[in-house]
Design an enzyme around this catalytic site. Structure first.
Site, PDB file in Angstrom:
ATOM      1  CB  THR A   1     -55.332  14.108  11.895  1.00 48.84           C
ATOM      2  OG1 THR A   1     -54.862  13.684  10.614  1.00 48.84           O
ATOM      3  CG2 THR A   1     -54.154  14.083  12.865  1.00 48.84           C
TER       4      THR A   1
ATOM      5  CG  ASN B   1     -51.784  12.712   7.190  1.00 51.45           C
ATOM      6  OD1 ASN B   1     -50.653  12.378   7.539  1.00 51.45           O
ATOM      7  ND2 ASN B   1     -52.050  13.311   6.038  1.00 51.45           N
TER       8      ASN B   1
ATOM      9  CE  LYS C   1     -53.847  16.715   7.508  1.00 54.58           C
ATOM     10  NZ  LYS C   1     -55.318  16.892   7.567  1.00 54.58           N
TER      11      LYS C   1
ATOM     12  CG  ASP D   1     -59.900  19.968   5.534  1.00 54.22           C
ATOM     13  OD1 ASP D   1     -59.868  18.727   5.592  1.00 54.22           O
ATOM     14  OD2 ASP D   1     -60.226  20.577   4.497  1.00 54.22           O
ATOM     15  CB  SER D   2     -54.087  21.110   5.151  1.00 48.97           C
ATOM     16  OG  SER D   2     -53.916  19.747   5.457  1.00 48.97           O
TER      17      SER D   2
ATOM     18  N   GLY E   1     -47.362  13.838   1.110  1.00 55.82           N
ATOM     19  CA  GLY E   1     -48.310  14.459   0.185  1.00 55.82           C
ATOM     20  C   GLY E   1     -47.617  15.085  -1.017  1.00 55.82           C
TER      21      GLY E   1
ATOM     22  NE  ARG F   1     -50.793  20.098   9.012  1.00 52.18           N
ATOM     23  CZ  ARG F   1     -50.336  19.739   7.793  1.00 52.18           C
ATOM     24  NH1 ARG F   1     -49.048  19.554   7.586  1.00 52.18           N
ATOM     25  NH2 ARG F   1     -51.174  19.575   6.789  1.00 52.18           N
TER      26      ARG F   1
HETATM   27  P1  ITT Z   1     -57.284  13.808   8.128  1.00 47.63           P
HETATM   28  O1  ITT Z   1     -58.509  14.319   7.402  1.00 47.63           O
HETATM   29  O2  ITT Z   1     -57.535  12.544   8.891  1.00 47.63           O
HETATM   30  O3  ITT Z   1     -56.619  14.853   8.959  1.00 47.63           O
HETATM   31  P2  ITT Z   1     -56.119  13.745   5.444  1.00 47.63           P
HETATM   32  O4  ITT Z   1     -54.756  13.432   4.916  1.00 47.63           O
HETATM   33  O5  ITT Z   1     -57.291  13.114   4.730  1.00 47.63           O
HETATM   34  O6  ITT Z   1     -56.161  13.397   7.008  1.00 47.63           O
HETATM   35  P3  ITT Z   1     -57.054  16.345   4.566  1.00 47.63           P
HETATM   36  O7  ITT Z   1     -58.418  15.872   4.255  1.00 47.63           O
HETATM   37  O8  ITT Z   1     -56.871  17.658   5.275  1.00 47.63           O
HETATM   38  O9  ITT Z   1     -56.273  15.302   5.480  1.00 47.63           O
HETATM   39  O10 ITT Z   1     -56.227  16.360   3.202  1.00 47.63           O
HETATM   40  C1  ITT Z   1     -55.005  16.985   3.181  1.00 47.63           C
HETATM   41  C2  ITT Z   1     -54.245  16.586   1.912  1.00 47.63           C
HETATM   42  O11 ITT Z   1     -53.611  17.755   1.399  1.00 47.63           O
HETATM   43  C3  ITT Z   1     -53.126  15.616   2.251  1.00 47.63           C
HETATM   44  O12 ITT Z   1     -53.554  14.266   2.127  1.00 47.63           O
HETATM   45  C4  ITT Z   1     -52.071  16.001   1.242  1.00 47.63           C
HETATM   46  O13 ITT Z   1     -52.351  15.395   0.012  1.00 47.63           O
HETATM   47  C5  ITT Z   1     -52.258  17.514   1.117  1.00 47.63           C
HETATM   48  N1  ITT Z   1     -51.427  18.224   2.119  1.00 47.63           N
HETATM   49  C6  ITT Z   1     -51.864  18.896   3.222  1.00 47.63           C
HETATM   50  N2  ITT Z   1     -50.827  19.362   3.931  1.00 47.63           N
HETATM   51  C7  ITT Z   1     -49.724  18.975   3.280  1.00 47.63           C
HETATM   52  C8  ITT Z   1     -48.362  19.135   3.529  1.00 47.63           C
HETATM   53  O14 ITT Z   1     -47.908  19.728   4.635  1.00 47.63           O
HETATM   54  N3  ITT Z   1     -47.504  18.638   2.645  1.00 47.63           N
HETATM   55  C9  ITT Z   1     -47.923  17.999   1.547  1.00 47.63           C
HETATM   56  N4  ITT Z   1     -49.196  17.771   1.238  1.00 47.63           N
HETATM   57  C10 ITT Z   1     -50.107  18.262   2.105  1.00 47.63           C
END
Ligand code: ITT
Length: 202
Positions: A7, A9, A12, A69-70, A153, A181
């Site tokens: 990831t 992020n 995460k 993925d979330s 987020g 998560r």
């Molecule tokens: P990676 O793909 O590199 O892991 P990303 O942030 O792009 O990073 P995702 O494509 O899974 O990850 O998008 C997840 C989004 O959903 C994230 O950017 C937040 O906007 C939201 N999200 C997911 N989990 C969250 C959480 O625990 N708290 C708040 N927002 C969350």
């Protein structure tokens, strides 16, 4: 024994690192592989995107790789932003911009129709080609204004039913106890440990 967190992020990474810290597993992340480029998330489901990310990372590093993925699924928005959560307000949108858009879309939605959940699908891709999946959800409501300073987020706009608090009001440890998560990780944990006990992958 190394596990790659696939990831980009950092939030995460922080949450997963805390979840895994009780176990004897060395975690490496994108910072250790500066040449690794995340693949485009072309899937239509959390599961497809988690698999794309984990398999690509496993191929690149040769290490067991864990991807998440979330996103946020809002009833009144017919499931949006869903898999598009990171780019709800556009490609490269900031958390702030995504939250502004969510507030605007939910402006006229009454209290009783503001139900939502966060979903996380984890995919563990192993060097021999196997994949293992798990999923977690946490239910709540979309707040009318931001609450709390923690998390990332959409956390400031998410009220957690189980805690009677905003997600961004929780400490990292509390969030991991109730979050999508945290739940997905606990479901994956036994299989992850089994793999790391069975293999010495250096
Ligand atoms: P990676 O793909 O590199 O892991 P990303 O942030 O792009 O990073 P995702 O494509 O899974 O990850 O998008 C997840 C989004 O959903 C994230 O950017 C937040 O906007 C939201 N999200 C997911 N989990 C969250 C959480 O625990 N708290 C708040 N927002 C969350």
């Amino acid at each position: 024994m190394k596990l790659f967190f696939a990831t980009a992020n950092q939030n995460k990474v922080k949450e997963l690192a805390a979840l895994i810290s009780d176990y004897d597993i060395d975690v490496v992340s994108a910072a250790d592989y500066p040449d690794f480029i995340s693949p485009p998330e072309t899937g239509e489901t959390f599961q497809e995107n988690a698999q794309i990310k984990a398999e690509c990372a496993c191929k690149f590093t040769g290490l067991p790789s864990l991807a998440d993925d979330s996103g946020l699924v809002v009833d009144a928005l017919k499931g949006a932003p869903g898999v598009y959560s990171a780019r709800y307000a556009g490609e490269n949108a900031t958390d702030e911009e995504n939250n502004e858009k969510l507030l605007a879309e939910m402006k006229d939605i009454p209290e009783e129709d503001r139900k939502a959940y966060f979903c996380s699908v984890l995919c563990l891709a192993l060097p021999k080609g196997e994949t293992v999946f798990s999923e977690g959800r946490v239910h709540g409501m979309i707040l009318k204004e931001r609450r709390g300073e923690n998390g990332f987020g959409y956390d400031p706009l998410f009220y957690v039913n189980e805690m009677d608090k905003g997600m961004a009001e929780l400490t990292l440890a509390e969030k991991n106890m109730v979050s999508h998560r945290g739940m997905a990780f606990r479901q994956m944990r036994d299989q992850l440990l089994r793999h790391f006990l069975a293999t010495d992958n250096g």
